[in-house]
Design an enzyme around this catalytic site. Structure first.
Site, PDB file in Angstrom:
ATOM      1  N   ASN A   1       2.052  35.248 -18.127  1.00  0.00           N
ATOM      2  CA  ASN A   1       3.047  34.333 -17.562  1.00  0.00           C
ATOM      3  C   ASN A   1       4.442  34.954 -17.601  1.00  0.00           C
ATOM      4  O   ASN A   1       5.441  34.269 -17.822  1.00  0.00           O
ATOM      5  CB  ASN A   1       3.026  32.999 -18.306  1.00  0.00           C
ATOM      6  CG  ASN A   1       1.998  32.039 -17.737  1.00  0.00           C
ATOM      7  OD1 ASN A   1       1.943  31.833 -16.531  1.00  0.00           O
ATOM      8  ND2 ASN A   1       1.172  31.467 -18.593  1.00  0.00           N
TER       9      ASN A   1
ATOM     10  N   GLU B   1      -8.210  30.273 -19.000  1.00  0.00           N
ATOM     11  CA  GLU B   1      -8.351  28.880 -18.547  1.00  0.00           C
ATOM     12  C   GLU B   1      -9.818  28.488 -18.332  1.00  0.00           C
ATOM     13  O   GLU B   1     -10.164  27.781 -17.387  1.00  0.00           O
ATOM     14  CB  GLU B   1      -7.515  28.603 -17.290  1.00  0.00           C
ATOM     15  CG  GLU B   1      -6.028  28.550 -17.569  1.00  0.00           C
ATOM     16  CD  GLU B   1      -5.210  27.935 -16.438  1.00  0.00           C
ATOM     17  OE1 GLU B   1      -5.743  27.092 -15.696  1.00  0.00           O
ATOM     18  OE2 GLU B   1      -4.024  28.302 -16.320  1.00  0.00           O
TER      19      GLU B   1
ATOM     20  N   HIS C   1      -3.794  34.364 -23.180  1.00  0.00           N
ATOM     21  CA  HIS C   1      -3.105  33.543 -22.185  1.00  0.00           C
ATOM     22  C   HIS C   1      -1.851  33.001 -22.855  1.00  0.00           C
ATOM     23  O   HIS C   1      -1.935  32.166 -23.752  1.00  0.00           O
ATOM     24  CB  HIS C   1      -4.016  32.399 -21.734  1.00  0.00           C
ATOM     25  CG  HIS C   1      -3.454  31.594 -20.602  1.00  0.00           C
ATOM     26  ND1 HIS C   1      -3.993  30.397 -20.197  1.00  0.00           N
ATOM     27  CD2 HIS C   1      -2.387  31.810 -19.780  1.00  0.00           C
ATOM     28  CE1 HIS C   1      -3.306  29.916 -19.180  1.00  0.00           C
ATOM     29  NE2 HIS C   1      -2.317  30.756 -18.912  1.00  0.00           N
TER      30      HIS C   1
ATOM     31  N   ASP D   1      -3.137  36.878 -19.029  1.00  0.00           N
ATOM     32  CA  ASP D   1      -2.184  36.142 -18.201  1.00  0.00           C
ATOM     33  C   ASP D   1      -0.968  35.974 -19.094  1.00  0.00           C
ATOM     34  O   ASP D   1      -0.927  35.099 -19.950  1.00  0.00           O
ATOM     35  CB  ASP D   1      -2.764  34.793 -17.782  1.00  0.00           C
ATOM     36  CG  ASP D   1      -1.759  33.931 -17.014  1.00  0.00           C
ATOM     37  OD1 ASP D   1      -0.584  34.340 -16.901  1.00  0.00           O
ATOM     38  OD2 ASP D   1      -2.135  32.840 -16.549  1.00  0.00           O
TER      39      ASP D   1
ATOM     40  N   PHE E   1       5.780  29.548  -6.284  1.00  0.00           N
ATOM     41  CA  PHE E   1       5.909  30.806  -7.022  1.00  0.00           C
ATOM     42  C   PHE E   1       4.869  31.806  -6.540  1.00  0.00           C
ATOM     43  O   PHE E   1       3.689  31.484  -6.400  1.00  0.00           O
ATOM     44  CB  PHE E   1       5.726  30.567  -8.523  1.00  0.00           C
ATOM     45  CG  PHE E   1       5.688  31.842  -9.322  1.00  0.00           C
ATOM     46  CD1 PHE E   1       6.877  32.466  -9.692  1.00  0.00           C
ATOM     47  CD2 PHE E   1       4.489  32.427  -9.678  1.00  0.00           C
ATOM     48  CE1 PHE E   1       6.850  33.660 -10.407  1.00  0.00           C
ATOM     49  CE2 PHE E   1       4.455  33.617 -10.392  1.00  0.00           C
ATOM     50  CZ  PHE E   1       5.637  34.230 -10.757  1.00  0.00           C
TER      51      PHE E   1
ATOM     52  N   GLU F   1     -13.686  15.100 -26.548  1.00  0.00           N
ATOM     53  CA  GLU F   1     -12.385  15.567 -26.054  1.00  0.00           C
ATOM     54  C   GLU F   1     -12.324  17.087 -25.980  1.00  0.00           C
ATOM     55  O   GLU F   1     -11.771  17.652 -25.026  1.00  0.00           O
ATOM     56  CB  GLU F   1     -11.268  15.053 -26.962  1.00  0.00           C
ATOM     57  CG  GLU F   1     -11.024  13.559 -26.866  1.00  0.00           C
ATOM     58  CD  GLU F   1     -10.004  13.083 -27.891  1.00  0.00           C
ATOM     59  OE1 GLU F   1      -9.193  12.214 -27.541  1.00  0.00           O
ATOM     60  OE2 GLU F   1     -10.023  13.592 -29.037  1.00  0.00           O
TER      61      GLU F   1
END
Length: 550
Positions: free
Chosen positions: A407, A235, A355, A405, A479, A271
């Site tokens: 998840n 991230e 990730h 990560d 969580f 962007e």
């Protein structure tokens, strides 16, 4: 914060009384609502032992105070204190973060404790009929006034400048004093990208403590204090990689590699600055970069869809990525005993970082993304290890560290796949969707492998944080669990130690219901491990691997 469905209590407060027959048959009574009425002036201390209560009606009494023990009723979702004689509220009421309705109408309240700002799940706050100060009333009477008032109180709640306690270092093994080896440290850390740090997701955190300008100092302090030889971050916003992370770490002797998520390729320059991705940094006095690779999961999904609608509609639409660097371990760092048994060879080390998709409903996507990434890493390692005239290289020939990560929890198909070397092709995490034809492309032996119903990867990996050494790596209100990992080649390395968890008593004493927090800059905790890299193995002699010696 996303609102879970909330049904207010029935105002009729209907109840039933068990019959003698029901009592005789052993039927258990259950009640979680309580009403106390009759112009009561004080409350029994035994009330605060009823921690199962979810609804408490205390309206139309003569109560002049509510004791701090109200905080013990941690399951309350509805509290009615209307039409009493309350002149103040205990600060501890702000710790009852389960509250959805708090009715304080028709009392004598002039001020409110700022701690009420912690009640981020409130949907109704009744304040009518109180002689409140004008600044409180002005906010409350604005459109969406309740939310604005709570945010104001949370943002202005004083935070004790208490220093975060040190996380303990847990030694798991002493370094080998006989055979030569080299040790290095690895950090894995999801830094929480600015665009994801919203009040909607983290309503329990003051807005100033969610602001990137505030959080980035705590994040850099965490990275610098860990002082790892290899740092894997998830991230990381593109602009922040080039303006913050890379310059700061370059000054400290690191080089780095970064790739943003795939969506950046179709965005304007402005962007794409705000697209997050994965970064790996390594200490240049110990390692040199040999190769770097980006793995785009949506591209691999498209190339291996084999006509599977699930692959196209579920996996290909997610733009997560992984990155890897192939490093050479410096000889002056590794020492003479770590020299490869062929003097012309380099001591290589593969480091990967990824990730995976976040949504709990997409366990199939996470598992396939992991398979795709590991399959690509296997190809990279095999090419790097291949020498002319040698047989097909072993994917375990080069030491390998995987930070991610994922998840995914410890009991997930993802962790089973990495830890056990494979999973069944009908694993429940695939959700009975048609992936079978695609999955063989990621099998250890490819499409020509034995069709035994398992998808394998060929690596021999182990998690650095085994045996529940870390109770959670992600800590939010909704969580708390382990979803971040450091895996390593168990044939090449041992874990000497790991950074342990933050003191749970400190978390409790400071009423930290979730992160980020003014003292904790991300919703993830960093992982840090010290690994011992063993000498390369010589060819087998009489069935035994002999380590190289001076």
């Amino acid at each position: 914060m996303p609102k879970e469905k909330y049904d207010p209590p029935d105002p009729r407060r209907i109840y039933t009384i068990m019959s003698a027959e029901e009592v005789a048959n052993g039927k258990k009574s259950h009640w979680d609502e309580l009403e106390i009425s009759g112009r009561v002036r004080s409350l029994s201390t035994s009330l605060w032992t009823l921690t199962h209560l979810t609804v408490l009606h205390l309206s139309d009494n003569n109560l002049s105070r509510i004791p701090p023990d109200i905080a013990k009723l941690h399951n309350l979702v509805y509290l009615d204190l209307s039409s009493n004689k309350l002149r103040s509220l205990p600060a501890e009421l702000g710790n009852v973060v389960s509250l959805r309705e708090l009715l304080l109408n028709n009392n004598l309240l002039r001020v409110l404790p700022f701690e009420l700002g912690r009640l981020f799940r409130l949907q109704t706050l009744g304040l009518k009929g109180n002689p409140l100060s004008q600044d409180i009333l002005s906010l409350y009477q604005e459109p969406d006034g309740m939310r604005k008032l709570l945010n104001y109180m949370l943002d202005n709640l004083s935070v004790h400048p208490e220093q975060l306690p040190h996380r303990p270092w847990i030694t798991l093994k002493e370094r080998d004093q006989i055979l030569p080896s080299v040790s290095f440290t690895v950090m894995c850390y999801n830094v929480l990208c600015d665009k994801y740090a919203t009040r909607q997701l983290y309503g329990y955190c003051p807005s100033w403590a969610l602001n990137w300008e505030y959080r980035k100092k705590g994040i850099m302090d965490e990275i610098i204090s860990c002082d790892a030889d290899i740092i894997s971050l998830q991230e990381v916003e593109t602009e922040q990689y080039f303006t913050l992370f890379m310059p700061a770490l370059e000054e400290r002797g690191y080089d780095g590699f970064f790739s943003p998520k795939s969506r950046a390729k179709i965005m304007s320059d402005q962007e794409k600055k705000h697209v997050d991705g994965c970064a790996i940094f390594f200490r240049t006095e110990k390692f040199s970069l040999v190769q770097k690779h980006t793995v785009e999961f949506n591209q691999i999904a498209m190339a291996n869809s084999e006509g599977s609608e699930a692959m196209l509609n579920r996996v290909m639409t997610k733009d997560n990525i992984g990155v890897s660097v192939l490093l050479e371990v410096h000889k002056d760092f590794s020492g003479a005993g770590m020299k490869p048994h062929h003097s012309s060879e380099k001591q290589l080390l593969m480091v990967a970082n990824a990730h995976m998709h976040w949504d709990p409903e997409y366990s199939d996507v996470k598992l396939i993304q992991t398979m795709m990434f590991v399959s690509e890493l296997k190809s990279i390692i095999e090419k790097a290890a291949c020498r002319p005239g040698s047989p097909t290289p072993d994917p375990n020939s080069i030491p390998f560290v995987l930070c991610a990560d994922l998840n995914s929890l410890l009991d997930s198909g993802v962790v089973e796949y990495l830890t056990n070397g494979g999973v069944a092709d009908n694993h429940k995490d695939f959700k009975e969707l048609r992936y079978n034809e695609c999955l063989t492309n990621f099998n250890c032996n490819g499409k020509n492998g034995t069709p035994d119903g398992r998808i394998t990867h060929g690596f021999q990996l182990r998690s650095a944080y085994e045996n529940n050494l870390m109770p959670y790596t992600n800590y939010t209100f909704d969580f708390k669990g382990v979803i971040d990992y450091i895996f390593y080649s168990k044939t090449h390395m041992d874990v000497l130690g790991i950074l342990g968890p933050l003191d749970p008593q400190w978390m409790m004493d400071n009423n930290i219901t979730g992160c980020p927090h003014p003292h904790i800059p991300s919703d993830h905790f960093s992982l840090l491990t010290q690994l011992e890299l063993h000498p390369p193995l010589l060819p087998i002699i009489n069935g035994v691997h002999l380590p190289s010696r001076r």
